[in-house]
Design a protein around this motif. Structure first.
Motif, PDB file in Angstrom:
ATOM      1  N   PHE A  77       0.837  -1.199   0.000  1.00  0.00           N
ATOM      2  CA  PHE A  77       0.000   0.000   0.000  1.00  0.00           C
ATOM      3  C   PHE A  77       0.874   1.252   0.000  1.00  0.00           C
ATOM      4  CE2 PHE A  77       1.095  -1.068   4.277  1.00  0.00           C
ATOM      5  CZ  PHE A  77       1.290   0.135   4.928  1.00  0.00           C
ATOM      6  N   PHE A  78       0.255   2.372  -0.338  1.00  0.00           N
ATOM      7  CA  PHE A  78       0.916   3.661  -0.238  1.00  0.00           C
ATOM      8  C   PHE A  78       0.698   4.218   1.156  1.00  0.00           C
ATOM      9  CE2 PHE A  78       0.977   3.655  -4.830  1.00  0.00           C
ATOM     10  CZ  PHE A  78       2.105   4.400  -5.146  1.00  0.00           C
ATOM     11  N   LEU A  79       1.728   4.765   1.720  1.00  0.00           N
ATOM     12  CA  LEU A  79       1.680   5.488   2.986  1.00  0.00           C
ATOM     13  C   LEU A  79       2.119   6.907   2.685  1.00  0.00           C
ATOM     14  CD1 LEU A  79       1.637   5.739   6.120  1.00  0.00           C
ATOM     15  CD2 LEU A  79       4.014   4.931   6.085  1.00  0.00           C
ATOM     16  N   THR A  80       1.334   7.882   3.124  1.00  0.00           N
ATOM     17  CA  THR A  80       1.729   9.263   2.898  1.00  0.00           C
ATOM     18  C   THR A  80       1.418  10.110   4.110  1.00  0.00           C
ATOM     19  OG1 THR A  80       1.485  11.214   1.462  1.00  0.00           O
ATOM     20  CG2 THR A  80      -0.456   9.832   1.727  1.00  0.00           C
ATOM     21  N   ASN A  81       2.317  11.006   4.406  1.00  0.00           N
ATOM     22  CA  ASN A  81       2.032  12.022   5.404  1.00  0.00           C
ATOM     23  C   ASN A  81       0.990  12.961   4.810  1.00  0.00           C
ATOM     24  OD1 ASN A  81       3.995  10.904   7.056  1.00  0.00           O
ATOM     25  ND2 ASN A  81       5.578  12.326   6.412  1.00  0.00           N
ATOM     26  N   CYS A  82       0.329  13.698   5.639  1.00  0.00           N
ATOM     27  CA  CYS A  82      -0.758  14.558   5.142  1.00  0.00           C
ATOM     28  C   CYS A  82      -0.276  15.967   4.834  1.00  0.00           C
ATOM     29  CB  CYS A  82      -1.900  14.594   6.147  1.00  0.00           C
ATOM     30  SG  CYS A  82      -1.419  15.392   7.685  1.00  0.00           S
ATOM     31  N   ASP A  83       1.019  16.192   4.779  1.00  0.00           N
ATOM     32  CA  ASP A  83       1.514  17.548   4.560  1.00  0.00           C
ATOM     33  C   ASP A  83       2.385  17.683   3.315  1.00  0.00           C
ATOM     34  OD1 ASP A  83       3.665  16.111   5.482  1.00  0.00           O
ATOM     35  OD2 ASP A  83       4.196  17.512   7.077  1.00  0.00           O
ATOM     36  N   ILE A  84       2.204  16.752   2.375  1.00  0.00           N
ATOM     37  CA  ILE A  84       3.035  16.789   1.164  1.00  0.00           C
ATOM     38  C   ILE A  84       2.195  16.460  -0.059  1.00  0.00           C
ATOM     39  CG2 ILE A  84       3.760  14.372   1.450  1.00  0.00           C
ATOM     40  CD1 ILE A  84       6.033  17.111   0.055  1.00  0.00           C
ATOM     41  N   LEU A  85       2.362  17.246  -1.102  1.00  0.00           N
ATOM     42  CA  LEU A  85       1.724  16.953  -2.385  1.00  0.00           C
ATOM     43  C   LEU A  85       2.805  16.495  -3.348  1.00  0.00           C
ATOM     44  CD1 LEU A  85      -0.719  19.970  -2.837  1.00  0.00           C
ATOM     45  CD2 LEU A  85      -1.305  17.600  -2.310  1.00  0.00           C
ATOM     46  N   VAL A  86       2.640  15.294  -3.865  1.00  0.00           N
ATOM     47  CA  VAL A  86       3.598  14.740  -4.814  1.00  0.00           C
ATOM     48  C   VAL A  86       2.889  14.592  -6.148  1.00  0.00           C
ATOM     49  CG1 VAL A  86       5.003  12.724  -5.373  1.00  0.00           C
ATOM     50  CG2 VAL A  86       4.902  13.547  -3.019  1.00  0.00           C
ATOM     51  N   ASP A  87       3.407  15.255  -7.148  1.00  0.00           N
ATOM     52  CA  ASP A  87       2.826  15.193  -8.480  1.00  0.00           C
ATOM     53  C   ASP A  87       3.635  14.196  -9.298  1.00  0.00           C
ATOM     54  OD1 ASP A  87       1.224  15.744 -10.641  1.00  0.00           O
ATOM     55  OD2 ASP A  87       2.311  17.552 -11.220  1.00  0.00           O
ATOM     56  N   GLU A  88       3.239  12.921  -9.216  1.00  0.00           N
ATOM     57  CA  GLU A  88       3.975  11.856  -9.883  1.00  0.00           C
ATOM     58  C   GLU A  88       3.000  10.758 -10.270  1.00  0.00           C
ATOM     59  OE1 GLU A  88       6.401  10.177 -11.881  1.00  0.00           O
ATOM     60  OE2 GLU A  88       7.483  11.718 -10.786  1.00  0.00           O
ATOM     61  N   TYR A  90       1.608   7.515  -9.704  1.00  0.00           N
ATOM     62  CA  TYR A  90       1.588   6.547  -8.609  1.00  0.00           C
ATOM     63  C   TYR A  90       1.596   5.110  -9.112  1.00  0.00           C
ATOM     64  CZ  TYR A  90       0.588  10.577  -5.684  1.00  0.00           C
ATOM     65  OH  TYR A  90       0.655  11.789  -5.050  1.00  0.00           O
ATOM     66  N   GLU A  91       1.005   4.872 -10.252  1.00  0.00           N
ATOM     67  CA  GLU A  91       1.025   3.535 -10.842  1.00  0.00           C
ATOM     68  C   GLU A  91       2.462   3.117 -11.160  1.00  0.00           C
ATOM     69  OE1 GLU A  91      -1.018   1.114 -14.570  1.00  0.00           O
ATOM     70  OE2 GLU A  91      -1.604   3.176 -14.176  1.00  0.00           O
ATOM     71  N   LYS A  92       3.227   4.036 -11.713  1.00  0.00           N
ATOM     72  CA  LYS A  92       4.629   3.780 -12.044  1.00  0.00           C
ATOM     73  C   LYS A  92       5.447   3.513 -10.770  1.00  0.00           C
ATOM     74  CE  LYS A  92       8.104   6.817 -13.472  1.00  0.00           C
ATOM     75  NZ  LYS A  92       8.518   8.011 -14.191  1.00  0.00           N
ATOM     76  N   ILE A  93       5.177   4.246  -9.718  1.00  0.00           N
ATOM     77  CA  ILE A  93       5.886   4.051  -8.452  1.00  0.00           C
ATOM     78  C   ILE A  93       5.583   2.661  -7.884  1.00  0.00           C
ATOM     79  CG2 ILE A  93       6.070   4.837  -6.053  1.00  0.00           C
ATOM     80  CD1 ILE A  93       5.441   7.695  -7.157  1.00  0.00           C
ATOM     81  N   TYR A  94       4.313   2.294  -7.891  1.00  0.00           N
ATOM     82  CA  TYR A  94       3.910   0.992  -7.354  1.00  0.00           C
ATOM     83  C   TYR A  94       4.538  -0.142  -8.166  1.00  0.00           C
ATOM     84  CZ  TYR A  94       0.925  -2.580  -5.262  1.00  0.00           C
ATOM     85  OH  TYR A  94       0.475  -3.678  -4.592  1.00  0.00           O
TER      86      TYR A  94
END
Length: 179
Positions: A77-88, A90-94
Motif C-alpha cells: 500500500f501507499f503510505l503518505t504524510n498529510c503535509d506533502i503533495l507529490v505530483d507523480e 503513482y502507478e509507475k511508483i507501485y
C-alpha cells in the motif's frame, strides 16, 4: 495539518484526489489530534472513494500508528504524510516497488542547494586542505510518501511509539531491501 487549505480544498483532500485518479477507492486515516474535526469534514464530503478512520488513543508517531491497520491491509500500500503533495505517476511508483521487490520504497525528491559562501576544509592542525567557492550540492530528500509491504504492518508491535524513518532504518539494518 490534513485540513490546511491549498486554495479552497484541504491538503488531505488534494492528496486523496491525486490517488483517486489512479483508481484508488479506499483511504485509511490514522487520527489523533483534532480527529473529530477531520472526521466531520470527510464524512460530509461526497467523493468516489471511501474514508475509514483509525483513532490513536495515545500518540504513536508516524510508524507506530500503522499497527492499528493490521486487520485492514492485505497487500502492499501507499503510505503518505498529510503535509506533502507529490505530483507523480503513482502507478509507475507501485510497479517499480513490485519489480524491485522492495519491502519499502521511498518516494524522494532531488533538492539542489547553492551555498552562498566559500566552503573550506581544514586539517586537524588548521592547515587548508581544500576550498570550493559557492559550491552547489544536490541531495535526495524524503518526501514522506512510501510504498510499503503488508509485512511491515504485521510486524509493528501494538502501542509502540516509533517514527516511520526509524522503521525504515531497522529494516535496512536487518538486510531488507529498501528502495
Amino acid at each position: 495539518k490534513p485540513l490546511i487549505p491549498i486554495g479552497e480544498i484541504p491538503i488531505a483532500e488534494h492528496i486523496m484526489d491525486r490517488f483517486a485518479k489512479y483508481g484508488v477507492s479506499k483511504f485509511l486515516l490514522i487520527l489523533n489530534h483534532k480527529k473529530n474535526m477531520i472526521k466531520a469534514y470527510f464524512n460530509d464530503m461526497k467523493k468516489d472513494y471511501t474514508v475509514e478512520y483509525f483513532d490513536e488513543d495515545k500518540p504513536l508517531n508516524t510508524g507506530g500508528g500503522l499497527s492499528l491497520l493490521k486487520d485492514s491491509i492485505d497487500s502492499a500500500f501507499f503510505l503518505t504524510n498529510c503535509d506533502i503533495l507529490v505530483d507523480e505517476n503513482y502507478e509507475k511508483i507501485y510497479k517499480y516497488h513490485k519489480e524491485q521487490k522492495n519491502i519499502i520504497t521511498m518516494v524522494c525528491s532531488v533538492k539542489n542547494f547553492k551555498i552562498p559562501y566559500g566552503v573550506v576544509e581544514i586539517s586537524e592542525t588548521g592547515e587548508l586542505k581544500n576550498m570550493v567557492e559557492k559550491p552547489e550540492m544536490s541531495f535526495f530528500t524524503n518526501t514522506g510518501v512510501y510504498v510499503v509491504e503488508k509485512k511491515v504492518i504485521d510486524e509493528i508491535e501494538p502501542d509502540r511509539n516509533v517514527s516511520f524513518p526509524d522503521i525504515i532504518n531497522e529494516y535496512k539494518e536487518q538486510g531488507e531491501k529498501i528502495g
